[in-house]
Design a protein around this motif. Sequence first.
Motif, PDB file in Angstrom:
ATOM      1  N   GLY A 146       2.665 -19.848 -16.951  1.00  0.00           N
ATOM      2  CA  GLY A 146       2.711 -19.586 -15.517  1.00  0.00           C
ATOM      3  C   GLY A 146       3.695 -18.483 -15.160  1.00  0.00           C
ATOM      4  N   ILE A 147       3.769 -18.216 -13.868  1.00  0.00           N
ATOM      5  CA  ILE A 147       4.636 -17.156 -13.353  1.00  0.00           C
ATOM      6  C   ILE A 147       5.594 -17.795 -12.362  1.00  0.00           C
ATOM      7  CG2 ILE A 147       4.705 -14.943 -12.124  1.00  0.00           C
ATOM      8  CD1 ILE A 147       1.681 -14.660 -12.926  1.00  0.00           C
ATOM      9  N   SER A 148       6.867 -17.555 -12.532  1.00  0.00           N
ATOM     10  CA  SER A 148       7.858 -18.140 -11.626  1.00  0.00           C
ATOM     11  C   SER A 148       7.731 -17.520 -10.239  1.00  0.00           C
ATOM     12  CB  SER A 148       9.274 -17.917 -12.166  1.00  0.00           C
ATOM     13  OG  SER A 148       9.623 -16.545 -12.074  1.00  0.00           O
ATOM     14  N   GLY A 149       8.160 -18.257  -9.246  1.00  0.00           N
ATOM     15  CA  GLY A 149       8.103 -17.783  -7.867  1.00  0.00           C
ATOM     16  C   GLY A 149       8.850 -16.480  -7.657  1.00  0.00           C
ATOM     17  N   GLU A 150       9.966 -16.319  -8.350  1.00  0.00           N
ATOM     18  CA  GLU A 150      10.749 -15.093  -8.186  1.00  0.00           C
ATOM     19  C   GLU A 150      10.035 -13.869  -8.752  1.00  0.00           C
ATOM     20  OE1 GLU A 150      14.176 -14.481 -11.118  1.00  0.00           O
ATOM     21  OE2 GLU A 150      13.776 -16.638 -11.332  1.00  0.00           O
ATOM     22  N   HIS A 151       9.139 -14.055  -9.701  1.00  0.00           N
ATOM     23  CA  HIS A 151       8.411 -12.935 -10.299  1.00  0.00           C
ATOM     24  C   HIS A 151       7.041 -12.698  -9.674  1.00  0.00           C
ATOM     25  CE1 HIS A 151      10.940 -13.649 -14.124  1.00  0.00           C
ATOM     26  NE2 HIS A 151      11.497 -12.722 -13.365  1.00  0.00           N
ATOM     27  N   LEU A 152       6.495 -13.708  -9.009  1.00  0.00           N
ATOM     28  CA  LEU A 152       5.130 -13.628  -8.501  1.00  0.00           C
ATOM     29  C   LEU A 152       4.913 -12.433  -7.569  1.00  0.00           C
ATOM     30  CD1 LEU A 152       2.537 -15.172  -8.946  1.00  0.00           C
ATOM     31  CD2 LEU A 152       3.093 -16.584  -6.974  1.00  0.00           C
ATOM     32  N   GLY A 153       5.858 -12.134  -6.721  1.00  0.00           N
ATOM     33  CA  GLY A 153       5.726 -11.024  -5.783  1.00  0.00           C
ATOM     34  C   GLY A 153       5.881  -9.651  -6.414  1.00  0.00           C
ATOM     35  N   LYS A 154       6.259  -9.603  -7.693  1.00  0.00           N
ATOM     36  CA  LYS A 154       6.522  -8.321  -8.361  1.00  0.00           C
ATOM     37  C   LYS A 154       5.483  -7.958  -9.412  1.00  0.00           C
ATOM     38  CE  LYS A 154      11.491  -9.180  -8.069  1.00  0.00           C
ATOM     39  NZ  LYS A 154      12.718  -9.340  -8.863  1.00  0.00           N
ATOM     40  N   ILE A 155       4.541  -8.846  -9.700  1.00  0.00           N
ATOM     41  CA  ILE A 155       3.687  -8.652 -10.875  1.00  0.00           C
ATOM     42  C   ILE A 155       2.786  -7.427 -10.801  1.00  0.00           C
ATOM     43  CG2 ILE A 155       3.749 -11.069 -11.568  1.00  0.00           C
ATOM     44  CD1 ILE A 155       0.918 -11.338 -10.354  1.00  0.00           C
ATOM     45  N   PHE A 156       2.517  -6.932  -9.599  1.00  0.00           N
ATOM     46  CA  PHE A 156       1.670  -5.748  -9.475  1.00  0.00           C
ATOM     47  C   PHE A 156       2.475  -4.455  -9.355  1.00  0.00           C
ATOM     48  CE2 PHE A 156      -1.160  -9.156  -7.779  1.00  0.00           C
ATOM     49  CZ  PHE A 156      -2.106  -9.091  -8.787  1.00  0.00           C
ATOM     50  N   GLU A 157       3.791  -4.551  -9.436  1.00  0.00           N
ATOM     51  CA  GLU A 157       4.642  -3.356  -9.380  1.00  0.00           C
ATOM     52  C   GLU A 157       4.607  -2.636 -10.725  1.00  0.00           C
ATOM     53  OE1 GLU A 157       8.604  -4.457  -8.222  1.00  0.00           O
ATOM     54  OE2 GLU A 157       7.923  -5.348  -6.336  1.00  0.00           O
ATOM     55  N   PRO A 158       4.543  -1.292 -10.689  1.00  0.00           N
ATOM     56  CA  PRO A 158       4.548  -0.539 -11.955  1.00  0.00           C
ATOM     57  C   PRO A 158       5.816  -0.830 -12.764  1.00  0.00           C
ATOM     58  CG  PRO A 158       3.992   0.904 -10.117  1.00  0.00           C
ATOM     59  CD  PRO A 158       4.421  -0.420  -9.528  1.00  0.00           C
ATOM     60  N   PHE A 159       5.638  -0.998 -14.051  1.00  0.00           N
ATOM     61  CA  PHE A 159       6.698  -1.205 -15.039  1.00  0.00           C
ATOM     62  C   PHE A 159       7.380  -2.566 -14.951  1.00  0.00           C
ATOM     63  CE2 PHE A 159       6.471   3.419 -14.272  1.00  0.00           C
ATOM     64  CZ  PHE A 159       5.974   3.793 -15.506  1.00  0.00           C
ATOM     65  N   PHE A 160       6.904  -3.462 -14.090  1.00  0.00           N
ATOM     66  CA  PHE A 160       7.476  -4.811 -14.060  1.00  0.00           C
ATOM     67  C   PHE A 160       6.858  -5.622 -15.186  1.00  0.00           C
ATOM     68  CE2 PHE A 160       7.433  -9.298 -12.999  1.00  0.00           C
ATOM     69  CZ  PHE A 160       8.781  -9.519 -12.806  1.00  0.00           C
ATOM     70  N   SER A 161       7.695  -6.223 -15.995  1.00  0.00           N
ATOM     71  CA  SER A 161       7.219  -7.041 -17.099  1.00  0.00           C
ATOM     72  C   SER A 161       8.235  -8.117 -17.423  1.00  0.00           C
ATOM     73  CB  SER A 161       6.993  -6.171 -18.345  1.00  0.00           C
ATOM     74  OG  SER A 161       6.577  -6.970 -19.432  1.00  0.00           O
ATOM     75  N   THR A 162       7.745  -9.278 -17.800  1.00  0.00           N
ATOM     76  CA  THR A 162       8.625 -10.340 -18.286  1.00  0.00           C
ATOM     77  C   THR A 162       8.543 -10.439 -19.801  1.00  0.00           C
ATOM     78  OG1 THR A 162       6.878 -11.990 -18.002  1.00  0.00           O
ATOM     79  CG2 THR A 162       8.403 -11.672 -16.157  1.00  0.00           C
TER      80      THR A 162
END
Length: 125
Positions: A51-67
């Motif tokens: 899954g994706i944490s709430g803090e990361h969910l809003g950033k997943i479509f941003e360029p170069f964002f990766s966990t």
Amino acid sequence: MSMDHDEIKQVFINIMNNALHAMQKGGELKVRVDAGRDNELWVEFSDTGHGISGEHLGKIFEPFFSTKGNGDGTGLGLSISYRIIQNHGGRIEVESEAGRGSLFRVILPLQKISVVKDSIHETAR
């Protein structure tokens, strides 16, 4: 607007690769297609990954964002996928909960294609 099949395939591959990466110890990936709501086509990808944490969910479509760790991705896959779907007049929706998996819904507009036959008129010479 016509669909670029290669671009749509790239979106689906990106989403499935992310799902598989989230389930490295096993899990289930389901793909479901549904047509007919508001003249739209829905393609859903649900997984049983981390899954994706709430803090990361809003950033997943941003360029170069990766966990992901270094070397495991550029952080461009979802950003590019989002832009491709937008360019096709659609949208991507995401539902996720850390530890319980994710659902990515790709929604594309359906178009009626009408075939117009040209009338050929021959004139006598």
